[in-house]
Scaffold this active site. Sequence first.
Site, mmCIF file in Angstrom:
data_model
loop_
_atom_site.group_PDB
_atom_site.id
_atom_site.type_symbol
_atom_site.label_atom_id
_atom_site.label_comp_id
_atom_site.label_asym_id
_atom_site.label_seq_id
_atom_site.Cartn_x
_atom_site.Cartn_y
_atom_site.Cartn_z
ATOM 1 N N GLN A 1 30.036 42.530 52.647
ATOM 2 C CA GLN A 1 29.655 41.159 52.367
ATOM 3 C C GLN A 1 29.061 41.175 51.085
ATOM 4 O OE1 GLN A 1 29.793 38.367 54.419
ATOM 5 N NE2 GLN A 1 30.616 39.962 55.622
ATOM 6 N N HIS B 1 31.811 39.997 48.438
ATOM 7 C CA HIS B 1 32.301 38.540 48.352
ATOM 8 C C HIS B 1 32.016 37.917 47.066
ATOM 9 C CE1 HIS B 1 34.650 37.755 51.946
ATOM 10 N NE2 HIS B 1 33.707 38.452 52.664
ATOM 11 N N GLU C 1 24.808 34.426 59.561
ATOM 12 C CA GLU C 1 26.359 34.133 59.849
ATOM 13 C C GLU C 1 27.068 35.275 60.566
ATOM 14 O OE1 GLU C 1 28.589 34.626 56.142
ATOM 15 O OE2 GLU C 1 30.201 33.245 57.030
ATOM 16 N N HIS C 2 26.781 36.392 60.025
ATOM 17 C CA HIS C 2 27.221 37.672 60.774
ATOM 18 C C HIS C 2 26.056 38.722 61.205
ATOM 19 C CE1 HIS C 2 30.501 36.730 57.825
ATOM 20 N NE2 HIS C 2 31.091 36.716 58.823
ATOM 21 N N ASP D 1 36.488 39.698 60.536
ATOM 22 C CA ASP D 1 36.904 38.713 59.409
ATOM 23 C C ASP D 1 38.355 38.745 59.537
ATOM 24 O OD1 ASP D 1 34.504 38.428 58.129
ATOM 25 O OD2 ASP D 1 34.709 40.348 56.614
ATOM 26 N N HIS E 1 25.358 -9.037 76.688
ATOM 27 C CA HIS E 1 25.443 -7.911 77.228
ATOM 28 C C HIS E 1 25.212 -8.150 78.625
ATOM 29 C CE1 HIS E 1 25.435 -5.796 73.405
ATOM 30 N NE2 HIS E 1 25.686 -4.478 74.094
#
Lengths: 435, 435
Positions: free
Chosen positions: A262, A265, A330-331, A364, A423
């Site tokens: 990670q 990145h 996230e992961h 991934d 209505h």
Amino acid sequence: MPDIQRLTTADPAFWTRLETLTAWEGVADEAVTTTVRDILAQVRTVGDVALLEYTRRFDRLNAKQAGDLEIPPIRLQQALHCIPVDQRTALETAAARIRTYAERQKQESWVFTEADGTVLGQQVTPLDRVGLYVPGGKAAYPSSVLMNAIPAKVAGVPEIVMVVPTPGGELNELVLAAAAVAGVDRVFTIGGAQAVAALAYGTATVPRVDKIVGPGNAYVAAAKRQVFGTVGIDMIAGPSEILVVCDGQTDPDWITMDLFSQAEHDEDAQPILISPDAAFLDRVATRIDALLPSMERRKIIEASLDRRAALIQTLDLNEAAQVVNFIAPEHLELSVEKPEALLPLIRHAGAIFLGRYTAEALGDYCAGPNHVLPTSRTARFSSALGVYDFQKRSSLINCSPTGAATLGRTASVLARGEGLTAHARSAEYRIAEQP
Amino acid sequence: MPDIQRLTTADPAFWTRLETLTAWEGVADEAVTTTVRDILAQVRTVGDVALLEYTRRFDRLNAKQAGDLEIPPIRLQQALHCIPVDQRTALETAAARIRTYAERQKQESWVFTEADGTVLGQQVTPLDRVGLYVPGGKAAYPSSVLMNAIPAKVAGVPEIVMVVPTPGGELNELVLAAAAVAGVDRVFTIGGAQAVAALAYGTATVPRVDKIVGPGNAYVAAAKRQVFGTVGIDMIAGPSEILVVCDGQTDPDWITMDLFSQAEHDEDAQPILISPDAAFLDRVATRIDALLPSMERRKIIEASLDRRAALIQTLDLNEAAQVVNFIAPEHLELSVEKPEALLPLIRHAGAIFLGRYTAEALGDYCAGPNHVLPTSRTARFSSALGVYDFQKRSSLINCSPTGAATLGRTASVLARGEGLTAHARSAEYRIAEQP
């Protein structure tokens, strides 16, 4: 060597520290917002003329006419045939697995009939046309093309329009090959806010779409935010994150490399390791120092570890689950002996990787589930990109005369309670007509 | 009498005119945005102090301490017992039907096992806590409480926190009763941007939530837009719309009242009637003039008809479906002999009301499907509020050692193709370990 934060839940200030560690404000830079607003307005007003001009200016690409910005489908097939065979096989294998998983997500229409003949249901339909943004240059990821385009195709979207900037005219063959594998229908070599504008409003050359997905830089993110409403968007992603929970029995090198995967990145990426075993945290810290020098993206990894990483000691795995639920990562890797036992305690995570063999990197690329995932604690309320995001549901109501009379009485009382008498009268007409 | 636009598809400029007619720009007033930004920052920084101050200033409500802003659950039950019995019955009937329909939407977790023992799946979980905004004063709709809270409860959300401004301390008993029926857990008498801020960031008194749903004025909409990311939001709704397709055989009074039922919501509401039968359009125009003077909300209806209504003549019903798909209406009535035959041609609509007896108003209150629907052509890419919006999905991946080795090879090739070598090495560790 990086200076990685160490936290322990024994610290009375732990939860405050954890909140500070994980806080991430999506920066809404005023200058970017203003520039993007101008670009959107220009493309909306003068279409292709503006698109050509911005593409010249920002991507150093001199197209004579807007039609030259389109890459013909045959060129995608060429790319697929020219890349090394192991890459082609890998793309096709990954695509097949992503497709198989996505097929399980497909929602079908349904109806049911009530005793009085009234029919209720839901009609599920795909979007008509989807735009896929693919970043150019270094961050051009063929895997993103697969992950964004395949669920749309499985949903039944007839047309996917991909945009990818090609600064100085440089094409990424692997990205084009991925587009061929994923079944992308049209590709334009445009990028930035001008590409988002072209997709949202349409130009003479670029058809307007109904939703725009895919990652991009700050300008692209700001543009997506601004066109939201005119078109749908996927999400505005923050930096990538991994949270590993380990019982201390996995090879520290494996865990170290998972954290690095990670960290590499982005300098703002967030790798966190949680373990009840303090000695294991020490061992990983040692292996981080040992393995770091051999990493190709060492600088980025080191910055990420320095800025945003943490090694967290908890009392036990149950408490680790509480920390996980706060972070809503996230992961999430559950690198423990019995991941299935821990799973029911996990309420919030984008994707969960169970067991020591399930490296996050497999997800991934090719495990099957989507790699477009909620970041920055948004897994508390959102989910991985999926087929769902390319389908929509129309509610269906078909009242029998009897059903309309019964429902009409209830509707009339509530409508009058709200002071909405048109209505009420609309409902009452259908009662009066009863035999 | 209102001057209603008449359009015909025979006009060469029809599609351009239609686009102009349906265009709606969600106004992002700079002054509102700035005011809201300040309010959010204040509540975020000083919490209850700011909340009390804004509530004094904007709602003329002098609470001594923030705790006084909470309405105890017993008070909701009191409201339920004090309202007229027909209203209570109507609320409970509507709630039961909304619940039954929502139950059909609930997503369940699933897993499947591959030949090599790798397990893939999806774990579905509810959100932890949801905030429900309910407008105060005139636009306080008990039906909205049911429509927003019940799907959340069906999804399994443990806690729903409702906020409703009570200007000058005035409580709406029907709204409180609806909260009791829907199972709302806590209620605070706060509103505006300050209420949205309290829900998004939390204060000492108001717990922070994971998602905020429900309608509101321009300040509430701007606040929701700004806190999006910190929490989830439902949607930013535009004015309400109805599109009626009629074959000319429905009582013109029914159709007229259906158009009025949207028009009475708002001066910007958009009622449109499509028919291949020009004489029928004339008849409805006549009935509009005839029925309008008797309407309680005549002024609003007239303004809506003047500003945004249209009577559209098409060649036939097939062409009507094309117009429908362009407009992607919030509410679509298919007031025709064989609505089922027309349905497959409809690609975009929030909710579809089939047949002459299915007045749109029935869907607003008690048919079962949600009345929170996409407006302003957003049904092209979005759907009715549903149980889905209160659930999220975590992807599950559990690789067997064999599976990890197989997937690892594919992941390694693709990761190296993207220049992400830590990803590749993380995957490769699990290959090397194979016997």
